[in-house]
Design an enzyme around this catalytic site. Sequence first.
Site, PDB file in Angstrom:
ATOM      1  N   LYS A 174      -9.943 -54.742 137.544  1.00  0.00           N
ATOM      2  CA  LYS A 174      -9.972 -55.015 136.106  1.00  0.00           C
ATOM      3  C   LYS A 174      -8.665 -54.593 135.460  1.00  0.00           C
ATOM      4  CE  LYS A 174     -11.003 -53.255 132.067  1.00  0.00           C
ATOM      5  NZ  LYS A 174     -10.074 -54.100 131.348  1.00  0.00           N
ATOM      6  N   GLU A 249      -6.582 -41.227 137.502  1.00  0.00           N
ATOM      7  CA  GLU A 249      -5.159 -40.904 137.263  1.00  0.00           C
ATOM      8  C   GLU A 249      -4.954 -41.030 135.767  1.00  0.00           C
ATOM      9  OE1 GLU A 249      -3.192 -39.925 139.575  1.00  0.00           O
ATOM     10  OE2 GLU A 249      -4.154 -40.615 141.407  1.00  0.00           O
ATOM     11  N   CYS A 283       3.283 -42.363 132.547  1.00  0.00           N
ATOM     12  CA  CYS A 283       2.476 -41.136 132.661  1.00  0.00           C
ATOM     13  C   CYS A 283       3.299 -39.980 133.204  1.00  0.00           C
ATOM     14  CB  CYS A 283       1.269 -41.386 133.547  1.00  0.00           C
ATOM     15  SG  CYS A 283       1.714 -42.091 135.130  1.00  0.00           S
ATOM     16  N   GLU A 380       0.529 -36.258 124.546  1.00  0.00           N
ATOM     17  CA  GLU A 380       1.230 -37.365 125.219  1.00  0.00           C
ATOM     18  C   GLU A 380       1.551 -38.416 124.166  1.00  0.00           C
ATOM     19  OE1 GLU A 380      -1.041 -40.092 127.774  1.00  0.00           O
ATOM     20  OE2 GLU A 380       0.569 -39.952 129.238  1.00  0.00           O
TER      21      GLU A 380
HETATM   22  P1  NAD Z   1      -6.584 -46.955 128.604  1.00  0.00           P
HETATM   23  O1  NAD Z   1      -7.321 -45.743 129.042  1.00  0.00           O
HETATM   24  O2  NAD Z   1      -6.738 -47.398 127.205  1.00  0.00           O
HETATM   25  O3  NAD Z   1      -7.032 -48.221 129.511  1.00  0.00           O
HETATM   26  C1  NAD Z   1      -6.915 -48.236 130.910  1.00  0.00           C
HETATM   27  C2  NAD Z   1      -7.867 -49.262 131.480  1.00  0.00           C
HETATM   28  O4  NAD Z   1      -9.212 -48.885 131.203  1.00  0.00           O
HETATM   29  C3  NAD Z   1      -7.729 -50.663 130.887  1.00  0.00           C
HETATM   30  O5  NAD Z   1      -7.971 -51.624 131.890  1.00  0.00           O
HETATM   31  C4  NAD Z   1      -8.821 -50.692 129.842  1.00  0.00           C
HETATM   32  O6  NAD Z   1      -9.251 -52.004 129.524  1.00  0.00           O
HETATM   33  C5  NAD Z   1      -9.908 -49.913 130.567  1.00  0.00           C
HETATM   34  N1  NAD Z   1     -10.910 -49.291 129.697  1.00  0.00           N
HETATM   35  C6  NAD Z   1     -10.760 -48.880 128.407  1.00  0.00           C
HETATM   36  N2  NAD Z   1     -11.906 -48.328 127.960  1.00  0.00           N
HETATM   37  C7  NAD Z   1     -12.801 -48.390 128.987  1.00  0.00           C
HETATM   38  C8  NAD Z   1     -14.141 -47.970 129.155  1.00  0.00           C
HETATM   39  N3  NAD Z   1     -14.817 -47.375 128.153  1.00  0.00           N
HETATM   40  N4  NAD Z   1     -14.749 -48.169 130.346  1.00  0.00           N
HETATM   41  C9  NAD Z   1     -14.088 -48.752 131.372  1.00  0.00           C
HETATM   42  N5  NAD Z   1     -12.799 -49.175 131.272  1.00  0.00           N
HETATM   43  C10 NAD Z   1     -12.166 -48.994 130.101  1.00  0.00           C
HETATM   44  O7  NAD Z   1      -5.077 -46.701 129.023  1.00  0.00           O
HETATM   45  P2  NAD Z   1      -3.803 -47.602 128.714  1.00  0.00           P
HETATM   46  O8  NAD Z   1      -3.529 -47.513 127.252  1.00  0.00           O
HETATM   47  O9  NAD Z   1      -3.947 -48.949 129.348  1.00  0.00           O
HETATM   48  O10 NAD Z   1      -2.666 -46.815 129.545  1.00  0.00           O
HETATM   49  C11 NAD Z   1      -2.005 -45.712 129.049  1.00  0.00           C
HETATM   50  C12 NAD Z   1      -2.568 -44.424 129.607  1.00  0.00           C
HETATM   51  O11 NAD Z   1      -2.629 -44.483 131.028  1.00  0.00           O
HETATM   52  C13 NAD Z   1      -1.694 -43.209 129.301  1.00  0.00           C
HETATM   53  O12 NAD Z   1      -2.486 -42.112 128.927  1.00  0.00           O
HETATM   54  C14 NAD Z   1      -0.999 -42.914 130.639  1.00  0.00           C
HETATM   55  O13 NAD Z   1      -0.576 -41.600 130.813  1.00  0.00           O
HETATM   56  C15 NAD Z   1      -2.065 -43.311 131.596  1.00  0.00           C
HETATM   57  N6  NAD Z   1      -1.481 -43.616 132.910  1.00  0.00           N
HETATM   58  C16 NAD Z   1      -1.662 -42.724 133.927  1.00  0.00           C
HETATM   59  C17 NAD Z   1      -1.085 -42.968 135.160  1.00  0.00           C
HETATM   60  C18 NAD Z   1      -1.276 -42.006 136.297  1.00  0.00           C
HETATM   61  O14 NAD Z   1      -1.073 -42.402 137.440  1.00  0.00           O
HETATM   62  N7  NAD Z   1      -1.659 -40.769 136.058  1.00  0.00           N
HETATM   63  C19 NAD Z   1      -0.319 -44.108 135.364  1.00  0.00           C
HETATM   64  C20 NAD Z   1      -0.162 -44.995 134.302  1.00  0.00           C
HETATM   65  C21 NAD Z   1      -0.757 -44.737 133.078  1.00  0.00           C
END
Ligand code: NAD
Length: 477
Positions: A174, A249, A283, A380
């Site tokens: 997804k 992650e 991240c 962050e």
């Molecule tokens: P997000 O948490 O908003 O979304 C991530 C994914 O989860 C998307 O596919 C989104 O559609 C889905 N999602 C959102 N709400 C959900 C729910 N209730 N249930 C299931 N799925 C859901 O994150 P983002 O804005 O896409 O990415 C930014 C964040 O990701 C930052 O906090 C960043 O630090 C983190 N990140 C972490 C890593 C790592 O490896 N630690 C790598 C990249 C990004």
Amino acid sequence: MTIPTKLFIDGAYRSPVAGRPTPLVNPATEAVFAEVDSATPADINAAVESAQKAWENGWRDMAPGKRTEILFNVARVLRENLEYLAQLEMQQIGKPIADARDEIGLGARVFEFYAGAVTKFYGQTIPVSRGGIDFTLRQSMGVVACIVPWNFPFPIACWKTAPALAAGNCVILKPASISPLTAIALGELAHKAGLPPGVLQVLPGSGSAMGEALVTHPLIRKVSFTGSTSVGQRIMQLASAGIKRVSLELGGKSPNIVFADSDWQRAADSSPMSVFANTGQDCCARSRMFVERSVFEPFLETFVAATRKLIVGDPASDQTQLGPLVSASQRASVEEYIAAARSAGTRFACGGSRPSGTGYYLEPTVLADVGSNDRCWREEIFGPVVCIVPFDDEAAMLREVNASPYGLSGSIWTNDIRRALRVARRVESGVISINSHSSVHVEAPFGGYKQSGIGRDLGMAAMEGYTELKNIYIADN
Ligand code: NAD
């Protein structure tokens, strides 16, 4: 260029049973350039059931050598389509094209690594005290959900799907709703490369509706998630009902620690890209810098000079280092932090404004002498903003480093090997580099301590995380 806009289910493109498509906006032009379908609960059911069948009827029992061959083919087909995928990535999130090409290549390398790993994934024989023969098997789980963010859509999709598939699972991928294109293309290309129908399916759609329906589907055995800490917490809660396996992650606020005995000029020249790459939407961004006081001012001067040289602009240009932020709302969120820093009277060493023109651009921003309770220091930001502070005492500095709820990555700059190892051991993070800003190696585990996550991507650790460990005992008398 063909833009993939449909769901990829059971080896074919499908339209959803209902609903309206989601418009995609190119962040560099602010124009809608495509509309992508969203999966409904009925589509999720169809996909998960077809994945379960594909697992039971072949993928879990396929000879390891055959699985290796197919995954190597996937890597080859990804490389053949590198430019196509890079162009899709650039359009959907404004990623500079040179970075996009590197990241597609990284995705292909991940498939190569796990293609080779299939036949090197050993169990143990254990000399149990009662005698007989005891050994372990690593078994696939079934259908796993891989939920990925928008900042590195393609490589993270590969980090999750390749080890899950190599370990014998089927995958529902997804992507984030604003960056579905390269994930959908991955589904189609992997199928063309020989992955049987149903083994990898891609369901674009909203996180709150579609993501939650996926996580709670009874046939999903594991959820591998990369995204924000708040959504990670929600997924952990949802997974608890079925004691589903999760790996998460999550966010980060990584330190970059510079000692006066280091080659600090090199650190100052190279550090801007450790926080501003991907326009700070990373991240692992080294967004908190700790610089030993005796070199603080010259360090800051060199850092700011290097920051001013960064090329911010059109992601389509080979020279561009920083593109726009991913969306208007992401830029607005970063601007709130900048406004908070202004009202706190923080020293702006450079940046802090929008350049004129179209696109969600923001200048790389350097904040000096930030207070340890300021929002910019603690939270962050996920944009091109760095906080740099001086320190005097190693132990006090480490206390402040570890006061963060996050623990993902970080860098230490010193030429004293004893100090390097002492500090590396003390920093509470899953990844740390010495005299380098590198965080990600395909062959090595990647993940966080504390609220940065649970479980690991990459390396053999990721493959272990997509298996159940079974112990088998055979009596020999
Ligand atoms: P997000 O948490 O908003 O979304 C991530 C994914 O989860 C998307 O596919 C989104 O559609 C889905 N999602 C959102 N709400 C959900 C729910 N209730 N249930 C299931 N799925 C859901 O994150 P983002 O804005 O896409 O990415 C930014 C964040 O990701 C930052 O906090 C960043 O630090 C983190 N990140 C972490 C890593 C790592 O490896 N630690 C790598 C990249 C990004």
